[in-house]
Design an enzyme around this catalytic site. Structure first.
Site, PDB file in Angstrom:
ATOM      1  N   LYS A   1     -10.239  -1.155  10.285  1.00  0.00           N
ATOM      2  CA  LYS A   1     -11.311  -1.579   9.398  1.00  0.00           C
ATOM      3  C   LYS A   1     -11.377  -3.028  10.382  1.00  0.00           C
ATOM      4  CE  LYS A   1      -7.437  -0.549   6.368  1.00  0.00           C
ATOM      5  NZ  LYS A   1      -8.086   0.109   4.962  1.00  0.00           N
TER       6      LYS A   1
ATOM      7  N   GLN B   1      -4.748  -5.684   6.605  1.00  0.00           N
ATOM      8  CA  GLN B   1      -5.684  -6.781   6.589  1.00  0.00           C
ATOM      9  C   GLN B   1      -5.179  -7.405   6.757  1.00  0.00           C
ATOM     10  OE1 GLN B   1      -7.771  -5.601   4.440  1.00  0.00           O
ATOM     11  NE2 GLN B   1      -6.723  -2.813   3.627  1.00  0.00           N
TER      12      GLN B   1
ATOM     13  N   HIS C   1       0.325  -1.086   0.334  1.00  0.00           N
ATOM     14  CA  HIS C   1      -0.112   0.052   0.033  1.00  0.00           C
ATOM     15  C   HIS C   1       1.340   1.235   0.038  1.00  0.00           C
ATOM     16  CE1 HIS C   1      -2.932   3.349   1.543  1.00  0.00           C
ATOM     17  NE2 HIS C   1      -3.799   1.920   0.989  1.00  0.00           N
TER      18      HIS C   1
ATOM     19  N   ASP D   1       3.094  -4.720   8.128  1.00  0.00           N
ATOM     20  CA  ASP D   1       1.272  -3.735   8.178  1.00  0.00           C
ATOM     21  C   ASP D   1       0.704  -4.768   8.572  1.00  0.00           C
ATOM     22  OD1 ASP D   1      -0.524  -2.904   7.338  1.00  0.00           O
ATOM     23  OD2 ASP D   1       0.024  -1.836   5.459  1.00  0.00           O
TER      24      ASP D   1
END
Lengths: 140, 407
Positions: free
Chosen positions: B221, B198, B118, B195
């Site tokens: 999220k 997600q 990202h 990261d």
């Protein structure tokens, strides 16, 4: 949101999928690129001038149906117009999309480009419709 | 086992709007339990934490501290002060890039990332290498949209000082072998930034087990409100780092020309913090743990497999995910040949299906895949088979609209 078929109508679809204006002009007088960074739409507009008159206008590029058909229909509308006439048409189109003019008489000069009227009610797609018109603003 | 239909009832926005919400990878919806916890905090315990000498301020301080402990336990951090609250994962990554990267990366050092990052785990590293004369190297994906072990091993070398890698790709849904990557990085003397924006919403993350030096994720999220995120860092690293944002409550002594800084975690939390957000995050964690990650995995597996199966029946749809089911999570990117993703998203919207279209903040990946953009459906615990059916109906409508103009 307006009815989908008002936006994706036959005229717009035909121009987006099979545009005869999508080509290169040899010996173009002016070339300008337009780009919507947030969605990746990109076009390159070319003008061939005959004095004060837009003799020919064509484009290359890629993007969504709205951006591509808007560029193609704009090419049809502005071909053969003087710079002054073209400037007025471009301003009217931008005003229509921004809902700053709804005067039917005014909008008549847009010819086929009036097909994009309902885009004004789809905020997420306004920038797609305006890409070509903002690009040519810099060329006139 | 609880069903997705049952879970969906907790999400009023989904009930009221009759929408197939397939954009949880961008932000999840919030269950009423989380919203109630936030409301309760503001109605009963709100004040500026750490500052007041009155009961309400103490209650805000306590609630904020408790939320930190919930997060620390959730990711199995050794110490709760290893959890720093941020605005989101992007801010956490910037904090690492500025406070660790700029201070420690030297000329000709290498930072290794993957092509599927990202922008938030890419652009900050570009800044670090440009400013310090270092190099940014990429690990590329194979034809299954995965990172090969050989590719990983060939890019991470003795020159590597930082490996920054997404756990789950927000475009491909590929699950990267984060533990292996951390091991290889450490063998070469590099630190690892994971990261997990997600992955944390979908699977149990144990920071000590994966042994990453830094882990970041966003609350929004994973059912929490917008505006709260987490930076986890190993205590020793965080203690040796310079502050990122200066201001109130991150100091020890301030003189006219000099300042000494507060202890962890306060050193990295300047200004009045988002206590309501932290409480929302703690409540979201409780909600997810009540369902349990085994159940979450089963629910998601079921819906994602159903979506794959239904999409594969549409011969005009092109999809981009690994065939290795065990390496794939919650994200399906796709295109209809000849239809631009933005048009598709507009048509799906008219069918009450919310998906994302575009480059998904991953332009280098989209360019590497040699496509203009993708449509992306992302799935979460509240998505039902009806949502997938609505997606498929929308795709059929779009294809019918466009196909008659393909001459």
């Amino acid at each position: 949101m307006s009815d989908l078929n008002d936006v994706y109508n036959d005229l717009i679809m035909e121009h987006s999928m099979n545009s005869y204006n999508k080509r290169k002009i040899e010996n173009a007088d002016k070339t300008e690129k337009g780009h919507n960074p947030s969605c990746g739409d990109e076009i390159e507009l070319q003008l061939k001038m005959d004095g004060n008159i837009i003799e020919d206008i064509a484009f290359t590029g890629q993007g969504c149906a709205i951006s591509q058909s808007s560029t193609s229909i704009m090419s049809d509308v502005l071909r053969g117009k003087t710079i002054q006439e073209a400037k007025e048409i471009v301003k009217t189109f931008i005003d229509m999309i921004k809902r700053e003019t709804t005067d039917e008489k005014q909008l008549e000069k847009l010819e086929d480009a009036i097909a994009f009227k309902n885009i004004a009610y789809m905020p997420a797609r306004v920038k797609c419709a305006l890409l070509a018109w903002h690009t040519i603003e810099k060329m006139l | 086992m609880i069903s997705a239909e049952e879970i969906k009832k907790d999400f009023l926005i989904l009930k009221d709007n009759n929408i197939a919400y397939l954009d949880s990878g961008a932000t999840s919806q919030k269950p009423k339990q989380v919203l109630e916890a936030v409301e309760k905090y503001y109605n009963t315990a709100n004040a500026n934490p750490y500052r007041g000498t009155y009961k309400l301020s103490e209650s805000a301080t306590q609630e904020y501290g408790r939320a930190r402990e919930v997060v620390a336990k959730f990711i199995n951090a050794k110490y709760s002060e290893e959890v720093i609250f941020t605005k989101n994962a992007s801010e956490a990554l910037n904090l690492i890039a500025y406070s660790y990267g700029l201070e420690n990366i030297k000329k000709d050092d290498e930072i290794v990332i993957s092509i599927m990052e990202h922008h938030s785990n890419l652009v900050p590293w570009q800044k670090v290498v440009k400013q310090n004369g270092a190099k940014l190297k990429y690990m590329y994906i194979n034809k299954n949209y995965e990172l090969d072990l050989e590719e990983i091993k060939s890019k991470i070398t003795k020159n590597t000082k930082i490996v920054a890698i997404t756990h789950v790709s927000n475009v491909l849904g590929t699950i990267n072998p984060i533990k292996e990557i951390a091991k290889i990085a450490h063998q070469n003397g590099a630190i690892v930034v994971a990261d997990c924006a997600q992955s944390v919403p979908h699977m149990k993350i144990d920071v000590q087990d994966i042994d990453a030096d830094f882990v970041v994720f966003s609350g929004h999220k994973m059912l929490a409100p917008l505006g709260i995120g987490v930076l986890y860092g190993k205590k020793q690293l965080l203690e040796n780092m310079v502050p990122f944002i200066m201001g109130g409550d991150m100091i020890e002594y301030v003189y006219e020309q000099e300042t000494t800084f507060a202890e962890l975690p306060h050193k990295f939390e300047a200004g009045t913090q988002n206590v309501g957000g932290a409480i929302g995050l703690a409540s979201a964690i409780k909600y997810l743990e009540n369902i349990g990650f085994d159940t979450i995995h089963k629910l998601e597996q079921e819906i994602v497999e159903y979506a794959k199966q239904e999409l594969s029946k549409l011969e005009y749809v092109e999809t981009y995910y690994t065939p290795n089911k065990e390496n794939h999570c919650s994200v399906i990117s796709f295109n209809i040949k000849g239809v631009h993703p933005h048009d598709l998203a507009t048509i799906l919207d008219s069918c009450n299906v919310a998906i994302r279209a575009g480059d998904h903040c991953a332009q280098p990946l989209i360019r590497y895949m040699n496509i203009p953009a993708t449509c992306r459906a992302t799935f979460y615990i509240y998505n039902t088979k009806q949502d997938v059916d609505k997606l498929v109906q929308g795709l059929q409508k779009a294809y019918n609209m466009f196909s008659k103009f393909i001459h």
